[in-house]
Write an enzyme that holds these catalytic residues in place. Structure first.
Site, PDB file in Angstrom:
ATOM      1  N   ASP A  50      50.738  33.226  23.454  1.00  0.00           N
ATOM      2  CA  ASP A  50      50.721  32.738  24.835  1.00  0.00           C
ATOM      3  C   ASP A  50      52.030  31.984  25.059  1.00  0.00           C
ATOM      4  O   ASP A  50      52.665  31.524  24.110  1.00  0.00           O
ATOM      5  CB  ASP A  50      49.526  31.806  25.075  1.00  0.00           C
ATOM      6  CG  ASP A  50      49.158  31.700  26.550  1.00  0.00           C
ATOM      7  OD1 ASP A  50      48.177  32.354  26.967  1.00  0.00           O
ATOM      8  OD2 ASP A  50      49.861  30.980  27.297  1.00  0.00           O
ATOM      9  N   TYR A 171      52.952  42.503  43.003  1.00  0.00           N
ATOM     10  CA  TYR A 171      51.980  42.612  41.909  1.00  0.00           C
ATOM     11  C   TYR A 171      51.436  44.045  41.826  1.00  0.00           C
ATOM     12  O   TYR A 171      51.332  44.620  40.736  1.00  0.00           O
ATOM     13  CB  TYR A 171      50.859  41.606  42.166  1.00  0.00           C
ATOM     14  CG  TYR A 171      49.770  41.561  41.126  1.00  0.00           C
ATOM     15  CD1 TYR A 171      49.971  40.946  39.893  1.00  0.00           C
ATOM     16  CD2 TYR A 171      48.513  42.118  41.389  1.00  0.00           C
ATOM     17  CE1 TYR A 171      48.943  40.884  38.941  1.00  0.00           C
ATOM     18  CE2 TYR A 171      47.488  42.058  40.449  1.00  0.00           C
ATOM     19  CZ  TYR A 171      47.715  41.442  39.227  1.00  0.00           C
ATOM     20  OH  TYR A 171      46.701  41.381  38.294  1.00  0.00           O
TER      21      TYR A 171
HETATM   22  N1  LIG Z   1      41.627  37.794  36.830  1.00  0.00           N
HETATM   23  C1  LIG Z   1      41.584  38.883  37.605  1.00  0.00           C
HETATM   24  O1  LIG Z   1      40.865  38.935  38.613  1.00  0.00           O
HETATM   25  C2  LIG Z   1      42.412  40.089  37.233  1.00  0.00           C
HETATM   26  C3  LIG Z   1      42.199  41.298  37.919  1.00  0.00           C
HETATM   27  C4  LIG Z   1      42.953  42.403  37.577  1.00  0.00           C
HETATM   28  C5  LIG Z   1      43.906  42.318  36.591  1.00  0.00           C
HETATM   29  N2  LIG Z   1      44.103  41.132  35.939  1.00  0.00           N
HETATM   30  C6  LIG Z   1      45.123  41.068  34.888  1.00  0.00           C
HETATM   31  O2  LIG Z   1      44.509  40.595  33.703  1.00  0.00           O
HETATM   32  C7  LIG Z   1      45.467  39.893  32.905  1.00  0.00           C
HETATM   33  C8  LIG Z   1      44.880  38.564  32.508  1.00  0.00           C
HETATM   34  O3  LIG Z   1      44.670  37.752  33.640  1.00  0.00           O
HETATM   35  P1  LIG Z   1      43.553  36.645  33.723  1.00  0.00           P
HETATM   36  O4  LIG Z   1      43.551  36.198  35.142  1.00  0.00           O
HETATM   37  O5  LIG Z   1      42.268  37.133  33.169  1.00  0.00           O
HETATM   38  O6  LIG Z   1      44.104  35.409  32.860  1.00  0.00           O
HETATM   39  P2  LIG Z   1      44.223  35.194  31.278  1.00  0.00           P
HETATM   40  O7  LIG Z   1      43.532  33.929  30.945  1.00  0.00           O
HETATM   41  O8  LIG Z   1      43.818  36.401  30.529  1.00  0.00           O
HETATM   42  O9  LIG Z   1      45.807  35.002  31.114  1.00  0.00           O
HETATM   43  C9  LIG Z   1      46.423  33.800  31.497  1.00  0.00           C
HETATM   44  C10 LIG Z   1      47.336  33.350  30.369  1.00  0.00           C
HETATM   45  O10 LIG Z   1      48.577  34.068  30.482  1.00  0.00           O
HETATM   46  C11 LIG Z   1      49.595  33.239  29.976  1.00  0.00           C
HETATM   47  N3  LIG Z   1      50.912  33.719  30.402  1.00  0.00           N
HETATM   48  C12 LIG Z   1      51.415  33.654  31.656  1.00  0.00           C
HETATM   49  N4  LIG Z   1      52.669  34.147  31.675  1.00  0.00           N
HETATM   50  C13 LIG Z   1      52.960  34.550  30.406  1.00  0.00           C
HETATM   51  C14 LIG Z   1      54.098  35.118  29.794  1.00  0.00           C
HETATM   52  N5  LIG Z   1      55.216  35.362  30.504  1.00  0.00           N
HETATM   53  N6  LIG Z   1      54.058  35.398  28.478  1.00  0.00           N
HETATM   54  C15 LIG Z   1      52.949  35.139  27.752  1.00  0.00           C
HETATM   55  N7  LIG Z   1      51.838  34.578  28.274  1.00  0.00           N
HETATM   56  C16 LIG Z   1      51.835  34.284  29.587  1.00  0.00           C
HETATM   57  C17 LIG Z   1      49.217  31.888  30.560  1.00  0.00           C
HETATM   58  O11 LIG Z   1      49.834  30.815  29.868  1.00  0.00           O
HETATM   59  C18 LIG Z   1      47.696  31.879  30.454  1.00  0.00           C
HETATM   60  O12 LIG Z   1      47.263  31.195  29.269  1.00  0.00           O
HETATM   61  C19 LIG Z   1      46.742  39.833  33.754  1.00  0.00           C
HETATM   62  O13 LIG Z   1      47.618  40.878  33.362  1.00  0.00           O
HETATM   63  C20 LIG Z   1      46.232  40.066  35.158  1.00  0.00           C
HETATM   64  O14 LIG Z   1      47.225  40.594  35.995  1.00  0.00           O
HETATM   65  C21 LIG Z   1      43.369  40.000  36.237  1.00  0.00           C
END
Ligand SMILES: NC(=O)c1ccc[n+]([C@@H]2O[C@H](COP(=O)([O-])OP(=O)(O)OC[C@H]3O[C@@H](n4cnc5c(N)ncnc54)[C@H](O)[C@@H]3O)[C@@H](O)[C@H]2O)c1
Length: 263
Positions: A50, A171
């Protein structure tokens, strides 16, 4: 199963004995849920990565405590920085004795109308979400090819790679790019026995996301889902585990929608 109130699915040994590396695994969402699932599905060792150092340390401890898996390691890294990507994969190769499964979870979003978007904001989202996934995939493919034992990569895309939503041009373009990258890289990686697929979730409302967006907007998104709710992070993680497992042996280059609606 009550689809509106699903019960947590226990592990079935889907990735028994495999080693796993995950990016963006110290947050409250899909990344940490996937790490937990990986341990529950029988992974023998896991590297969490992370960008956030403090959260990463807690996540490593939490994963060990909650799953009982002893071989859990943490490595700070930003997927937008090539040196970090190489250092992370080299570290994981060493710590795990070879990476069997890479989960590229890192992605970044903001909300902005395209006519108000500055180049900086556009580039930041593309650089983490698309270029970061590309950097991790490119170097991991190289390392897996050299090791000669195959492997699996699972990328995290989004239904926005297919759908339209206001204020999400950057995005959505990045996630459509992740899907295209997945298709093309999979074709090249098949030659050395590496499968590459993606999940495309619709909405997972974990606590960090709930804090960062207006409640009304989030409720609107949930209402669009056939089940009238967002997915639990572990429901997306389950599909990642399927793609990472041998059950998906004839799948590569695919992006699987993890969603209860279409269009
Ligand atoms: N949450 C949603 O509704 C959703 C929907 C569709 C897709 N996604 C995708 O799922 C993935 C995970 O998202 P999430 O919302 O579940 O959060 P998550 O908790 O899985 O990820 C968040 C983490 O990403 C870390 N992070 C941010 N930038 C970073 C970087 N440059 N390098 C390494 N780590 C980094 C942050 O520090 C944080 O701890 C993302 O790719 C997101 O676009 C999420």
């Amino acid at each position: 199963m009550d689809l509106k109130n699903p019960e947590y699915v226990p592990g079935h040994g889907l990735i028994k004995g495999k080693s796993v590396l995950l990016t963006a695994a110290a947050g409250a969402g899909i990344g940490f849920a996937a790490a937990t699932k990986a341990a529950e599905e029988g992974a023998r060792a896991i590297v969490l990565s992370d960008i956030h150092e403090g959260r990463l340390e807690s996540a490593v401890n939490k994963l060990k405590e909650e799953t009982g898996l002893a071989d859990v390691y943490g490595k700070v890294g930003n997927v937008a920085v090539e040196e970090d990507v190489r250092a992370l994969i080299d570290y994981a190769e060493e710590a795990l004795g070879g990476v069997d499964i890479l989960i590229n979870n890192a992605g970044l979003g903001t909300s902005k109308l395209l006519i108000d978007m500055e180049d900086d904001e556009w580039h930041r989202v593309i650089d983490v979400t698309l270029n970061g996934t590309m950097r991790m995939t490119r170097y991991m493919m190289k390392v897996m090819k050299a090791r000669g034992e195959g492997g699996v990569i699972v990328n995290n895309a989004s239904v926005l790679g297919w759908r339209a939503q206001k204020e999400q041009a950057h995005y959505a373009a990045a996630k459509a790019g992740v899907m295209a990258l997945t298709r093309c890289a999979a074709l090249e990686a098949a030659e050395f026995n590496v499968r590459i697929n993606a999940v495309s979730p619709s909405i997972v409302l974990h606590p960090m996301l709930r804090k960062s967006a207006p409640q009304e907007f989030l409720e609107e998104l949930e209402a669009k889902e056939a089940y009238g709710r967002a997915a639990e992070a572990w429901e997306v993680a389950n599909v990642m585990m399927f793609l990472a497992s041998d059950y998906a042996s004839y799948m590569t280059g695919e992006s699987l929608s993890v969603s209860s609606q279409r269009g």
